[in-house]
Design an enzyme around this catalytic site. Structure first.
Site, PDB file in Angstrom:
ATOM      1  N   LEU A 190      43.383 -20.444  13.372  1.00 26.28           N
ATOM      2  CA  LEU A 190      43.599 -19.026  13.676  1.00 26.28           C
ATOM      3  C   LEU A 190      45.091 -18.755  13.841  1.00 26.28           C
ATOM      4  CD1 LEU A 190      40.747 -18.268  16.221  1.00 26.28           C
ATOM      5  CD2 LEU A 190      40.672 -18.506  13.726  1.00 26.28           C
TER       6      LEU A 190
ATOM      7  N   GLY B 135      47.256 -13.635  15.050  1.00 27.58           N
ATOM      8  CA  GLY B 135      47.730 -12.892  16.233  1.00 27.58           C
ATOM      9  C   GLY B 135      49.139 -12.358  16.014  1.00 27.58           C
TER      10      GLY B 135
ATOM     11  N   ARG C 286      55.074 -11.949  22.192  1.00 26.61           N
ATOM     12  CA  ARG C 286      56.017 -12.527  23.158  1.00 26.61           C
ATOM     13  C   ARG C 286      57.183 -13.278  22.498  1.00 26.61           C
ATOM     14  NH1 ARG C 286      51.484 -15.255  26.823  1.00 26.61           N
ATOM     15  NH2 ARG C 286      50.293 -14.861  24.915  1.00 26.61           N
TER      16      ARG C 286
ATOM     17  N   LYS D 239      54.670 -15.579  14.248  1.00 25.41           N
ATOM     18  CA  LYS D 239      54.895 -16.659  15.215  1.00 25.41           C
ATOM     19  C   LYS D 239      54.764 -18.046  14.602  1.00 25.41           C
ATOM     20  CE  LYS D 239      51.887 -17.449  18.701  1.00 25.41           C
ATOM     21  NZ  LYS D 239      51.322 -17.265  20.056  1.00 25.41           N
TER      22      LYS D 239
ATOM     23  N   GLN E 171      42.792 -11.415   8.324  1.00 26.56           N
ATOM     24  CA  GLN E 171      42.093 -10.633   9.360  1.00 26.56           C
ATOM     25  C   GLN E 171      42.943  -9.382   9.582  1.00 26.56           C
ATOM     26  OE1 GLN E 171      42.468 -12.100  13.342  1.00 26.56           O
ATOM     27  NE2 GLN E 171      40.607 -11.105  14.073  1.00 26.56           N
TER      28      GLN E 171
ATOM     29  N   ASP F 298      49.255 -21.910  16.904  1.00 29.25           N
ATOM     30  CA  ASP F 298      50.459 -21.944  17.755  1.00 29.25           C
ATOM     31  C   ASP F 298      50.488 -23.192  18.629  1.00 29.25           C
ATOM     32  OD1 ASP F 298      48.443 -21.261  19.539  1.00 29.25           O
ATOM     33  OD2 ASP F 298      49.458 -19.482  20.353  1.00 29.25           O
TER      34      ASP F 298
ATOM     35  N   GLU G 234      38.547 -16.494  30.822  1.00 30.87           N
ATOM     36  CA  GLU G 234      39.949 -16.215  30.529  1.00 30.87           C
ATOM     37  C   GLU G 234      40.665 -15.884  31.838  1.00 30.87           C
ATOM     38  OE1 GLU G 234      41.542 -16.627  27.485  1.00 30.87           O
ATOM     39  OE2 GLU G 234      39.618 -17.632  27.331  1.00 30.87           O
TER      40      GLU G 234
ATOM     41  N   LYS H 174      81.935 -32.461  -4.514  1.00 28.89           N
ATOM     42  CA  LYS H 174      80.826 -31.606  -4.933  1.00 28.89           C
ATOM     43  C   LYS H 174      80.420 -31.957  -6.355  1.00 28.89           C
ATOM     44  CE  LYS H 174      80.623 -28.283  -7.412  1.00 28.89           C
ATOM     45  NZ  LYS H 174      80.862 -27.114  -8.270  1.00 28.89           N
TER      46      LYS H 174
ATOM     47  N   TYR I 182      89.837 -32.774  -2.799  1.00 27.81           N
ATOM     48  CA  TYR I 182      88.660 -32.052  -3.290  1.00 27.81           C
ATOM     49  C   TYR I 182      88.331 -32.547  -4.694  1.00 27.81           C
ATOM     50  CZ  TYR I 182      85.598 -28.653  -5.326  1.00 27.81           C
ATOM     51  OH  TYR I 182      84.540 -28.094  -5.966  1.00 27.81           O
TER      52      TYR I 182
HETATM   53  C1  UD1 Z   1      43.312 -18.736  23.947  1.00 26.86           C
HETATM   54  C2  UD1 Z   1      41.947 -19.006  24.583  1.00 26.86           C
HETATM   55  C3  UD1 Z   1      42.148 -19.628  25.960  1.00 26.86           C
HETATM   56  C4  UD1 Z   1      42.938 -20.905  25.806  1.00 26.86           C
HETATM   57  C5  UD1 Z   1      44.259 -20.643  25.085  1.00 26.86           C
HETATM   58  C6  UD1 Z   1      44.951 -21.938  24.755  1.00 26.86           C
HETATM   59  C7  UD1 Z   1      40.441 -17.284  23.731  1.00 26.86           C
HETATM   60  C8  UD1 Z   1      39.748 -16.022  24.041  1.00 26.86           C
HETATM   61  N1  UD1 Z   1      41.214 -17.777  24.698  1.00 26.86           N
HETATM   62  O1  UD1 Z   1      44.004 -17.783  24.721  1.00 26.86           O
HETATM   63  O2  UD1 Z   1      40.907 -19.907  26.567  1.00 26.86           O
HETATM   64  O3  UD1 Z   1      43.187 -21.462  27.075  1.00 26.86           O
HETATM   65  O4  UD1 Z   1      44.022 -19.965  23.839  1.00 26.86           O
HETATM   66  O5  UD1 Z   1      46.187 -21.699  24.113  1.00 26.86           O
HETATM   67  O6  UD1 Z   1      40.279 -17.830  22.651  1.00 26.86           O
HETATM   68  N2  UD1 Z   1      44.234 -14.997  16.864  1.00 26.86           N
HETATM   69  C9  UD1 Z   1      43.790 -14.494  15.648  1.00 26.86           C
HETATM   70  N3  UD1 Z   1      43.154 -13.291  15.641  1.00 26.86           N
HETATM   71  C10 UD1 Z   1      42.925 -12.562  16.753  1.00 26.86           C
HETATM   72  C11 UD1 Z   1      43.388 -13.091  17.986  1.00 26.86           C
HETATM   73  C12 UD1 Z   1      44.030 -14.304  18.008  1.00 26.86           C
HETATM   74  O7  UD1 Z   1      43.970 -15.139  14.603  1.00 26.86           O
HETATM   75  O8  UD1 Z   1      42.338 -11.489  16.649  1.00 26.86           O
HETATM   76  C13 UD1 Z   1      44.936 -16.302  16.874  1.00 26.86           C
HETATM   77  C14 UD1 Z   1      46.354 -16.225  17.394  1.00 26.86           C
HETATM   78  O9  UD1 Z   1      47.254 -16.069  16.291  1.00 26.86           O
HETATM   79  C15 UD1 Z   1      46.567 -17.584  18.053  1.00 26.86           C
HETATM   80  C16 UD1 Z   1      45.165 -17.981  18.490  1.00 26.86           C
HETATM   81  O10 UD1 Z   1      44.254 -17.152  17.769  1.00 26.86           O
HETATM   82  O11 UD1 Z   1      47.052 -18.548  17.158  1.00 26.86           O
HETATM   83  C17 UD1 Z   1      44.933 -17.810  19.973  1.00 26.86           C
HETATM   84  O12 UD1 Z   1      45.146 -16.463  20.352  1.00 26.86           O
HETATM   85  P1  UD1 Z   1      45.974 -16.077  21.643  1.00 26.86           P
HETATM   86  O13 UD1 Z   1      46.026 -14.588  21.726  1.00 26.86           O
HETATM   87  O14 UD1 Z   1      47.257 -16.820  21.674  1.00 26.86           O
HETATM   88  O15 UD1 Z   1      44.979 -16.597  22.787  1.00 26.86           O
HETATM   89  P2  UD1 Z   1      45.372 -17.035  24.228  1.00 26.86           P
HETATM   90  O16 UD1 Z   1      45.499 -15.813  25.084  1.00 26.86           O
HETATM   91  O17 UD1 Z   1      46.496 -17.962  24.181  1.00 26.86           O
HETATM   92 MG    MG Z   2      48.090 -18.564  22.716  1.00 26.96          MG
END
Ligand code: UD1
Ligand code: MG
Length: 452
Positions: free
Chosen positions: A8, A11, A15, A22, A70, A101, A153, A349, A364
């Protein structure tokens, strides 16, 4: 059994405060997503699908993965649903899910998570948990005996739940049919109004199915990067790991904290790397070399027994036994065959030095071919650029180029020739020829005793 991974990465990464997605921010010279894909492949999962947003989609080609966009980011559960809806269905397959990430996850953790589904009685879901210092924004693991009952969460947690120090790392494995069923049933009744993948746990537990925790030994392995301070932390950790691997393979790294390495390097044993050195891209360094201090080597090939001090070498080859620096700059597909000496303040070079060529000071050499054992005197310049085009200089074997010679290219200087100090060479010099002056002219033949 079919094993696939979904990463995934759609996002917004707000931040990071960045115009760049990211997961494309780099640690140790590679985008963080590169590490996740590499670790999944190392774990034996070849079929990797990345969930992207529009900006990331434009750059995803370089990762050689399948990608699914997405368009609206409605949460991690929604991201998985979007991916599954676009993928062919294999109900008894296995799916590993990772977040893009988290570049520090070792391959072994992905493997272990996938294997945990089938060990010790089948589970519907396995997930990596980690003990972490509080406070933390990670989701909390609510246990029921050996199994997981729920993930809360941080935003939705009660004070009691926030005191739990076992967290959801964000790495999961599922049997595919059950995952499809779980994501179809997720709701978004939470603080963020998102579809949380983590709610799949409750879905399974309600049906009396098992969710198996896979504890991670080290919370650094599952560091999630959300801002640039975490990016720096991850780089430090990754660099330490890369340095450690080379040290265990027989390379001396005097100070790993100030030695900056990348993941795909080859470094031979008994090579010593001094502080302040950066080695990048697909560089290969041979055995018994001395590299640094304060040296940058990028996309280069260094032979055995080479010394490079306080210098920069980019896209070039340095043959065995050569000594480079201090303060040399070798770039643009330069090739030194071996036993060469390149000294202080010398730039080379796109030039080829045959064995034994020396240019020890302040020169050079651009677009030049130089024959064996030729000596390039201090202050030599190949004037290769006429204002619109680059021209070649060819210098033969055993030539002696005097200090402060300017060679106005295109020019050929034959084997065994000599130029006097301060020569400006505007005409070709034949083999054995001796020239000097501005413009350089043939020197009078040496007086023979019979001429007196
Ligand atoms: C998430 C977990 C949390 C965990 C943490 C660890 C969920 C609901 N929560 O929280 O329990 O402790 O990771 O780092 O999963 N992303 C998408 N599409 C979306 C939303 C997110 O692709 O619609 C991707 C983001 O790019 C990212 C990853 O999913 O790579 C996690 O999303 P993020 O928003 O960072 O979740 P956290 O709040 O860190
Ligand atoms: Mg995260």
């Amino acid at each position: 059994m079919r094993l696939r991974a979904i990463v995934l990465a759609a996002g917004k990464g707000t931040r990071m405060k960045s115009a760049i997605p990211k997961v494309l921010h780099e640690i140790c010279g590679r985008p963080m997503l590169w590490y996740t894909v590499a670790a999944l492949r190392e774990a034996g999962i070849d079929d990797v699908i990345v969930v992207t947003n529009d900006e990331l989609e434009a750059r995803i080609g370089e990762f050689r993965v399948r990608s699914i966009v997405q368009r609206e980011q409605l949460g991690t559960g929604h991201a998985v649903k979007v991916a599954l809806d676009a993928l062919p269905r294999f109900d008894d397959g296995r799916i590993v899910i990772a977040y893009g990430d988290m570049p520090l996850v070792p391959a072994a953790i992905f493997r272990e998570t996938a294997d945990a589904l089938d060990s010790d009685g089948a589970a519907s879901m396995a997930l990596v948990t980690v003990k972490m210092p509080l406070p933390s924004n990670f989701g909390r693991i609510v246990r029921k005996g050996a199994d997981v009952e729920r993930i809360v969460e941080a935003r939705d947690a009660s004070a009691g739940e926030l005191a739990i120090d076992e967290m959801n790392a964000g790495i999961y494995a599922f049997t595919e049919g059950e995952l499809r069923d779980a994501v179809a049933n997720l709701k978004n009744d939470n603080a963020q109004k998102e579809y949380y993948l983590t709610d799949a746990v409750e879905h399974f537990v309600r049906q009396g199915k098992r969710v198996r925790p896979v504890p991670a030994a080290d919370h650094l392995h599952v560091l999630g990067i959300n801002d640039r301070t975490e990016l720096a932390k991850a780089r430090r950790e990754m660099n330490a790991r890369i340095c450690e691997r080379h040290m265990l393979d027989g390379v001396t790294i005097v100070d790993p904290q100030t030695t900056y390495l990348e993941p795909e390097l080859r470094i031979g044993r008994d090579t010593v790397i001094y502080p302040g050195t950066t080695v990048s891209l697909l560089t290969e360094i041979g055995e018994g070399c001395v590299i640094g201090p304060h040296t940058r080597i990028s996309d280069a090939k260094i032979g055995n027994g080479v010394t490079v001090r306080e210098s920069v070498i980019v896209q070039s080859e340095i043959g065995d036994g050569s000594v480079v620096g201090p303060f040399a700059h070798i770039r643009g597909h330069a090739k030194l065959d071996g036993d060469n000496r390149v000294g202080n303040f010398v730039e080379i070079k796109n030039s080829h030095y045959e064995r034994g060529v020396k240019s020890a000071h302040l020169s050079y050499l651009g677009d030049a071919e130089i024959g064996e054992e030729t000596n390039i005197g201090c202050g030599t310049i190949t004037c290769n650029f006429d204002g619109s085009q680059k021209h070649k200089t060819v210098i033969g074997k055993n030539v002696s180029i005097g200090s402060d010679t300017a060679i106005v290219a295109p020019r050929t200087i034959g084997d065994g020739a000599l130029t006097g100090a301060g020569s400006v060479v505007t005409k070709d010099v034949p083999p054995g020829g001796r020239v000097a002056g501005n413009p350089a002219r043939p020197l009078a033949p040496k007086a023979k005793p019979s001429d007196r």
